[in-house]
Design a protein around this motif. Structure first.
Motif, mmCIF file in Angstrom:
data_model
loop_
_atom_site.group_PDB
_atom_site.id
_atom_site.type_symbol
_atom_site.label_atom_id
_atom_site.label_comp_id
_atom_site.label_asym_id
_atom_site.label_seq_id
_atom_site.Cartn_x
_atom_site.Cartn_y
_atom_site.Cartn_z
ATOM 1 N N ASP A 1 -2.860 3.740 -3.704
ATOM 2 C CA ASP A 1 -2.652 2.352 -4.102
ATOM 3 C C ASP A 1 -3.167 1.414 -3.019
ATOM 4 O O ASP A 1 -2.947 1.623 -1.846
ATOM 5 C CB ASP A 1 -1.168 2.094 -4.337
ATOM 6 C CG ASP A 1 -0.614 3.001 -5.415
ATOM 7 O OD1 ASP A 1 0.476 3.553 -5.219
ATOM 8 O OD2 ASP A 1 -1.301 3.173 -6.431
ATOM 9 N N GLN A 2 -3.834 0.345 -3.472
ATOM 10 C CA GLN A 2 -4.381 -0.614 -2.524
ATOM 11 C C GLN A 2 -3.797 -2.000 -2.734
ATOM 12 O O GLN A 2 -4.221 -2.962 -2.117
ATOM 13 C CB GLN A 2 -5.911 -0.664 -2.667
ATOM 14 C CG GLN A 2 -6.566 0.667 -2.352
ATOM 15 C CD GLN A 2 -8.062 0.628 -2.536
ATOM 16 O OE1 GLN A 2 -8.677 -0.419 -2.482
ATOM 17 N NE2 GLN A 2 -8.654 1.780 -2.772
ATOM 18 N N GLY A 3 -2.796 -2.109 -3.626
ATOM 19 C CA GLY A 3 -2.162 -3.392 -3.890
ATOM 20 C C GLY A 3 -0.664 -3.273 -3.737
ATOM 21 O O GLY A 3 -0.175 -2.487 -2.941
ATOM 22 N N SER B 1 0.270 -0.669 -8.600
ATOM 23 C CA SER B 1 -1.108 -1.058 -8.348
ATOM 24 C C SER B 1 -1.946 0.179 -8.069
ATOM 25 O O SER B 1 -1.659 0.941 -7.149
ATOM 26 C CB SER B 1 -1.194 -2.009 -7.142
ATOM 27 O OG SER B 1 -2.545 -2.339 -6.873
ATOM 28 N N THR C 1 -2.367 -5.565 -11.363
ATOM 29 C CA THR C 1 -1.205 -4.711 -11.149
ATOM 30 C C THR C 1 -0.523 -4.450 -12.481
ATOM 31 O O THR C 1 -0.397 -5.343 -13.315
ATOM 32 C CB THR C 1 -0.219 -5.381 -10.170
ATOM 33 O OG1 THR C 1 -0.875 -5.536 -8.899
ATOM 34 C CG2 THR C 1 1.042 -4.555 -9.988
ATOM 35 N N GLN D 1 -14.042 -2.507 -19.899
ATOM 36 C CA GLN D 1 -13.617 -1.773 -18.702
ATOM 37 C C GLN D 1 -13.095 -0.388 -19.056
ATOM 38 O O GLN D 1 -13.341 0.581 -18.321
ATOM 39 C CB GLN D 1 -12.539 -2.560 -17.953
ATOM 40 C CG GLN D 1 -13.021 -3.849 -17.317
ATOM 41 C CD GLN D 1 -12.875 -5.045 -18.244
ATOM 42 O OE1 GLN D 1 -12.743 -4.890 -19.465
ATOM 43 N NE2 GLN D 1 -12.901 -6.239 -17.677
ATOM 44 N N ASP E 1 -5.416 -0.127 -7.885
ATOM 45 C CA ASP E 1 -6.593 -0.627 -7.172
ATOM 46 C C ASP E 1 -6.370 -2.116 -6.930
ATOM 47 O O ASP E 1 -6.108 -2.867 -7.876
ATOM 48 C CB ASP E 1 -7.849 -0.411 -8.023
ATOM 49 C CG ASP E 1 -9.139 -0.779 -7.307
ATOM 50 O OD1 ASP E 1 -9.108 -1.667 -6.430
ATOM 51 O OD2 ASP E 1 -10.180 -0.195 -7.638
ATOM 52 N N ALA E 2 -6.467 -2.543 -5.674
ATOM 53 C CA ALA E 2 -6.202 -3.940 -5.337
ATOM 54 C C ALA E 2 -7.146 -4.896 -6.055
ATOM 55 O O ALA E 2 -6.846 -6.082 -6.206
ATOM 56 C CB ALA E 2 -6.302 -4.139 -3.831
ATOM 57 N N LYS E 3 -8.283 -4.387 -6.526
ATOM 58 C CA LYS E 3 -9.262 -5.235 -7.218
ATOM 59 C C LYS E 3 -8.961 -5.357 -8.709
ATOM 60 O O LYS E 3 -9.611 -6.122 -9.412
ATOM 61 C CB LYS E 3 -10.672 -4.676 -7.014
ATOM 62 C CG LYS E 3 -11.134 -4.669 -5.565
ATOM 63 C CD LYS E 3 -12.524 -4.067 -5.444
ATOM 64 C CE LYS E 3 -12.979 -4.030 -3.983
ATOM 65 N NZ LYS E 3 -14.329 -3.424 -3.851
ATOM 66 N N GLN E 4 -7.995 -4.575 -9.181
ATOM 67 C CA GLN E 4 -7.651 -4.603 -10.593
ATOM 68 C C GLN E 4 -6.220 -5.119 -10.774
ATOM 69 O O GLN E 4 -5.430 -5.089 -9.836
ATOM 70 C CB GLN E 4 -7.773 -3.191 -11.194
ATOM 71 C CG GLN E 4 -9.189 -2.653 -11.179
ATOM 72 C CD GLN E 4 -9.293 -1.298 -11.842
ATOM 73 O OE1 GLN E 4 -8.299 -0.643 -12.127
ATOM 74 N NE2 GLN E 4 -10.517 -0.862 -12.095
ATOM 75 N N THR F 1 0.791 -1.226 0.000
ATOM 76 C CA THR F 1 0.000 0.000 0.000
ATOM 77 C C THR F 1 0.822 1.275 0.000
ATOM 78 O O THR F 1 1.208 1.779 1.035
ATOM 79 C CB THR F 1 -0.954 0.020 1.211
ATOM 80 O OG1 THR F 1 -1.638 -1.218 1.247
ATOM 81 C CG2 THR F 1 -1.954 1.128 1.069
#
Length: 391
Positions: free
Chosen positions: A120-122, A319, A326, A237, A321-324, A8
């Motif tokens: 950043d979440q990833g 990263s 890297t 997307q 977004d952790a949902k997308q 993060t």
């Protein structure tokens, strides 16, 4: 390039997509299981016989083909700027992209806007050190025959990107497929498909300066011809979430065009340029890649868009977004205009392959980031290949 893992991390720089906008110049006279993606069906107005469905489509949209060729394409209000996949049209307008119009598309009308990247979440590695871009030795066609430049029109004028000729599994050795960024064919959320999309392989092959090109002929700028998109496809997307600034939609910022020559001829694009790259949708993890080489035509200062450049660096991770997925990131000083250019590394089979494309970079031009090509990218690629498999 640091390989230390860092969780993060807020990206210090501000990023934006790297298409370059300029004031238009000249006149119009002269994997199959992936999530479905949007596409654009286009046909050439100079074909001997136009498909009936194109005429019907144009009529349903209130468009007259002759009026379109004579300037009606340059309407960008919400009702006229086509967004839906089935509505996009890109008929060939012979002579539209004159030498001066191609050159003027390199000169910025305004600086690239900046926008904040979300926290950043990833997994994001430390910022890479800047790698100075180096001009490719001319003739470009002998060193990077598959690289070139994309020209297109948008609401703010003529724009430029970079692109790569890629292999077509349906037509080995005879591909007409070109890989670029999604934002080079569609404006993303709230926008529509760009118009007058065309590809120039080995643009300015001799590597002449801006001054030397002042009176250049079309053949000097486009020695391998001008190739118009008769089909373009990007990820759903990108269409639903893509934005010009801030990195939104960037992990899915890729596109494939199928092209045809403006001048009639029997050879394919791959045969004409002498090569095409395979695309690796199972590229090694970042830690396993020693080096990625990015190619493009940077057009914002200190560059002028006329010369092909490259950066080579060991990639790191970015990263948004952790949902997308890297993204790959490398140090590089290339600026706007390099967007869409191919990223090449040794693929899973140990041979050079396209593993990404330039998508975003910071306003101070110290690094570039590109999407990791997964099932969504494979779906776009496969769909375009299958569309033209019997042609």
């Amino acid at each position: 390039m640091p390989s230390k893992r860092r969780p993060t991390l807020a990206v210090a720089a501000i990023a934006s997509v790297l298409a370059l906008t300029a004031t238009a110049c000249g006149s119009s006279d002269d994997n199959a299981d992936a999530k479905p993606t949007a596409s654009s069906e286009q046909r050439g107005v100079d074909d001997i016989k136009l498909p009936d469905n194109l005429n019907d489509k144009l009529k349903n949209l209130g468009i007259d083909l002759d009026q379109w060729k004579n300037g009606a394409w340059n309407k960008w209000d919400k009702d006229d700027w086509l967004r839906e996949a089935g509505d996009f049209i890109n008929p060939i307008i012979k002579g539209l992209w004159k030498p001066d119009r191609m050159r003027e598309a390199q000169e910025p009308d305004k600086p690239v806007d900046d926008g904040d990247i979300a926290d950043d979440q990833g997994v994001t590695d430390p910022d890479p050190q800047p790698v100075p871009a180096k001009e490719v030795a001319s003739p470009y066609s002998s060193k990077v025959p598959y690289a070139g430049k994309v020209f297109f029109d948008g609401p703010e004028g003529s724009m430029v990107c970079s692109a790569t000729v890629v292999e077509d599994p349906a037509h080995p050795g005879k591909s007409n497929m070109v890989w670029t960024a999604g934002h080079c064919v569609h404006a993303g959320k709230g926008g529509g498909w760009y118009k007058n999309l065309m590809f120039v392989p080995s643009y300015n092959d001799a590597g002449k300066s801006q001054a030397e090109l002042e009176n250049a002929t079309k053949e000097e700028l486009a020695p391998k011809g001008v190739w118009w998109a008769d089909w373009a496809q990007t990820s759903s997307q990108w269409i639903d979430n893509g934005a010009a600034v801030g990195g939104k939609g960037a992990p899915y910022d890729f596109a494939v065009m199928h092209v045809k020559p403006e001048a009639s001829g029997g050879k394919s694009l791959e045969e004409t340029v002498g090569g095409a790259l395979p695309v690796d949708f199972n590229a090694p993890a970042v830690k396993s890649i020693d080096e990625i080489t990015a190619t493009g035509y940077p057009a914002a200062p200190p560059f002028d868009g006329q010369k092909m450049n490259q950066c080579a660096d060991k990639p790191g991770r970015l990263s948004l977004d952790a949902k997308q997925p890297t993204m790959y990131r490398i140090g590089c000083t290339m600026t706007a205009g390099s967007s869409g250019g191919g990223w090449v590394a040794n693929g899973s089979d140990g041979k050079p392959a396209l593993v990404s494309n330039t998508s975003i970079g910071p306003s101070n031009a110290t690094w570039l980031a590109g999407p990791h090509l997964g099932p969504e990218a494979k779906g776009v690629y496969s769909a375009v290949s299958k569309k033209f498999a019997n042609q």
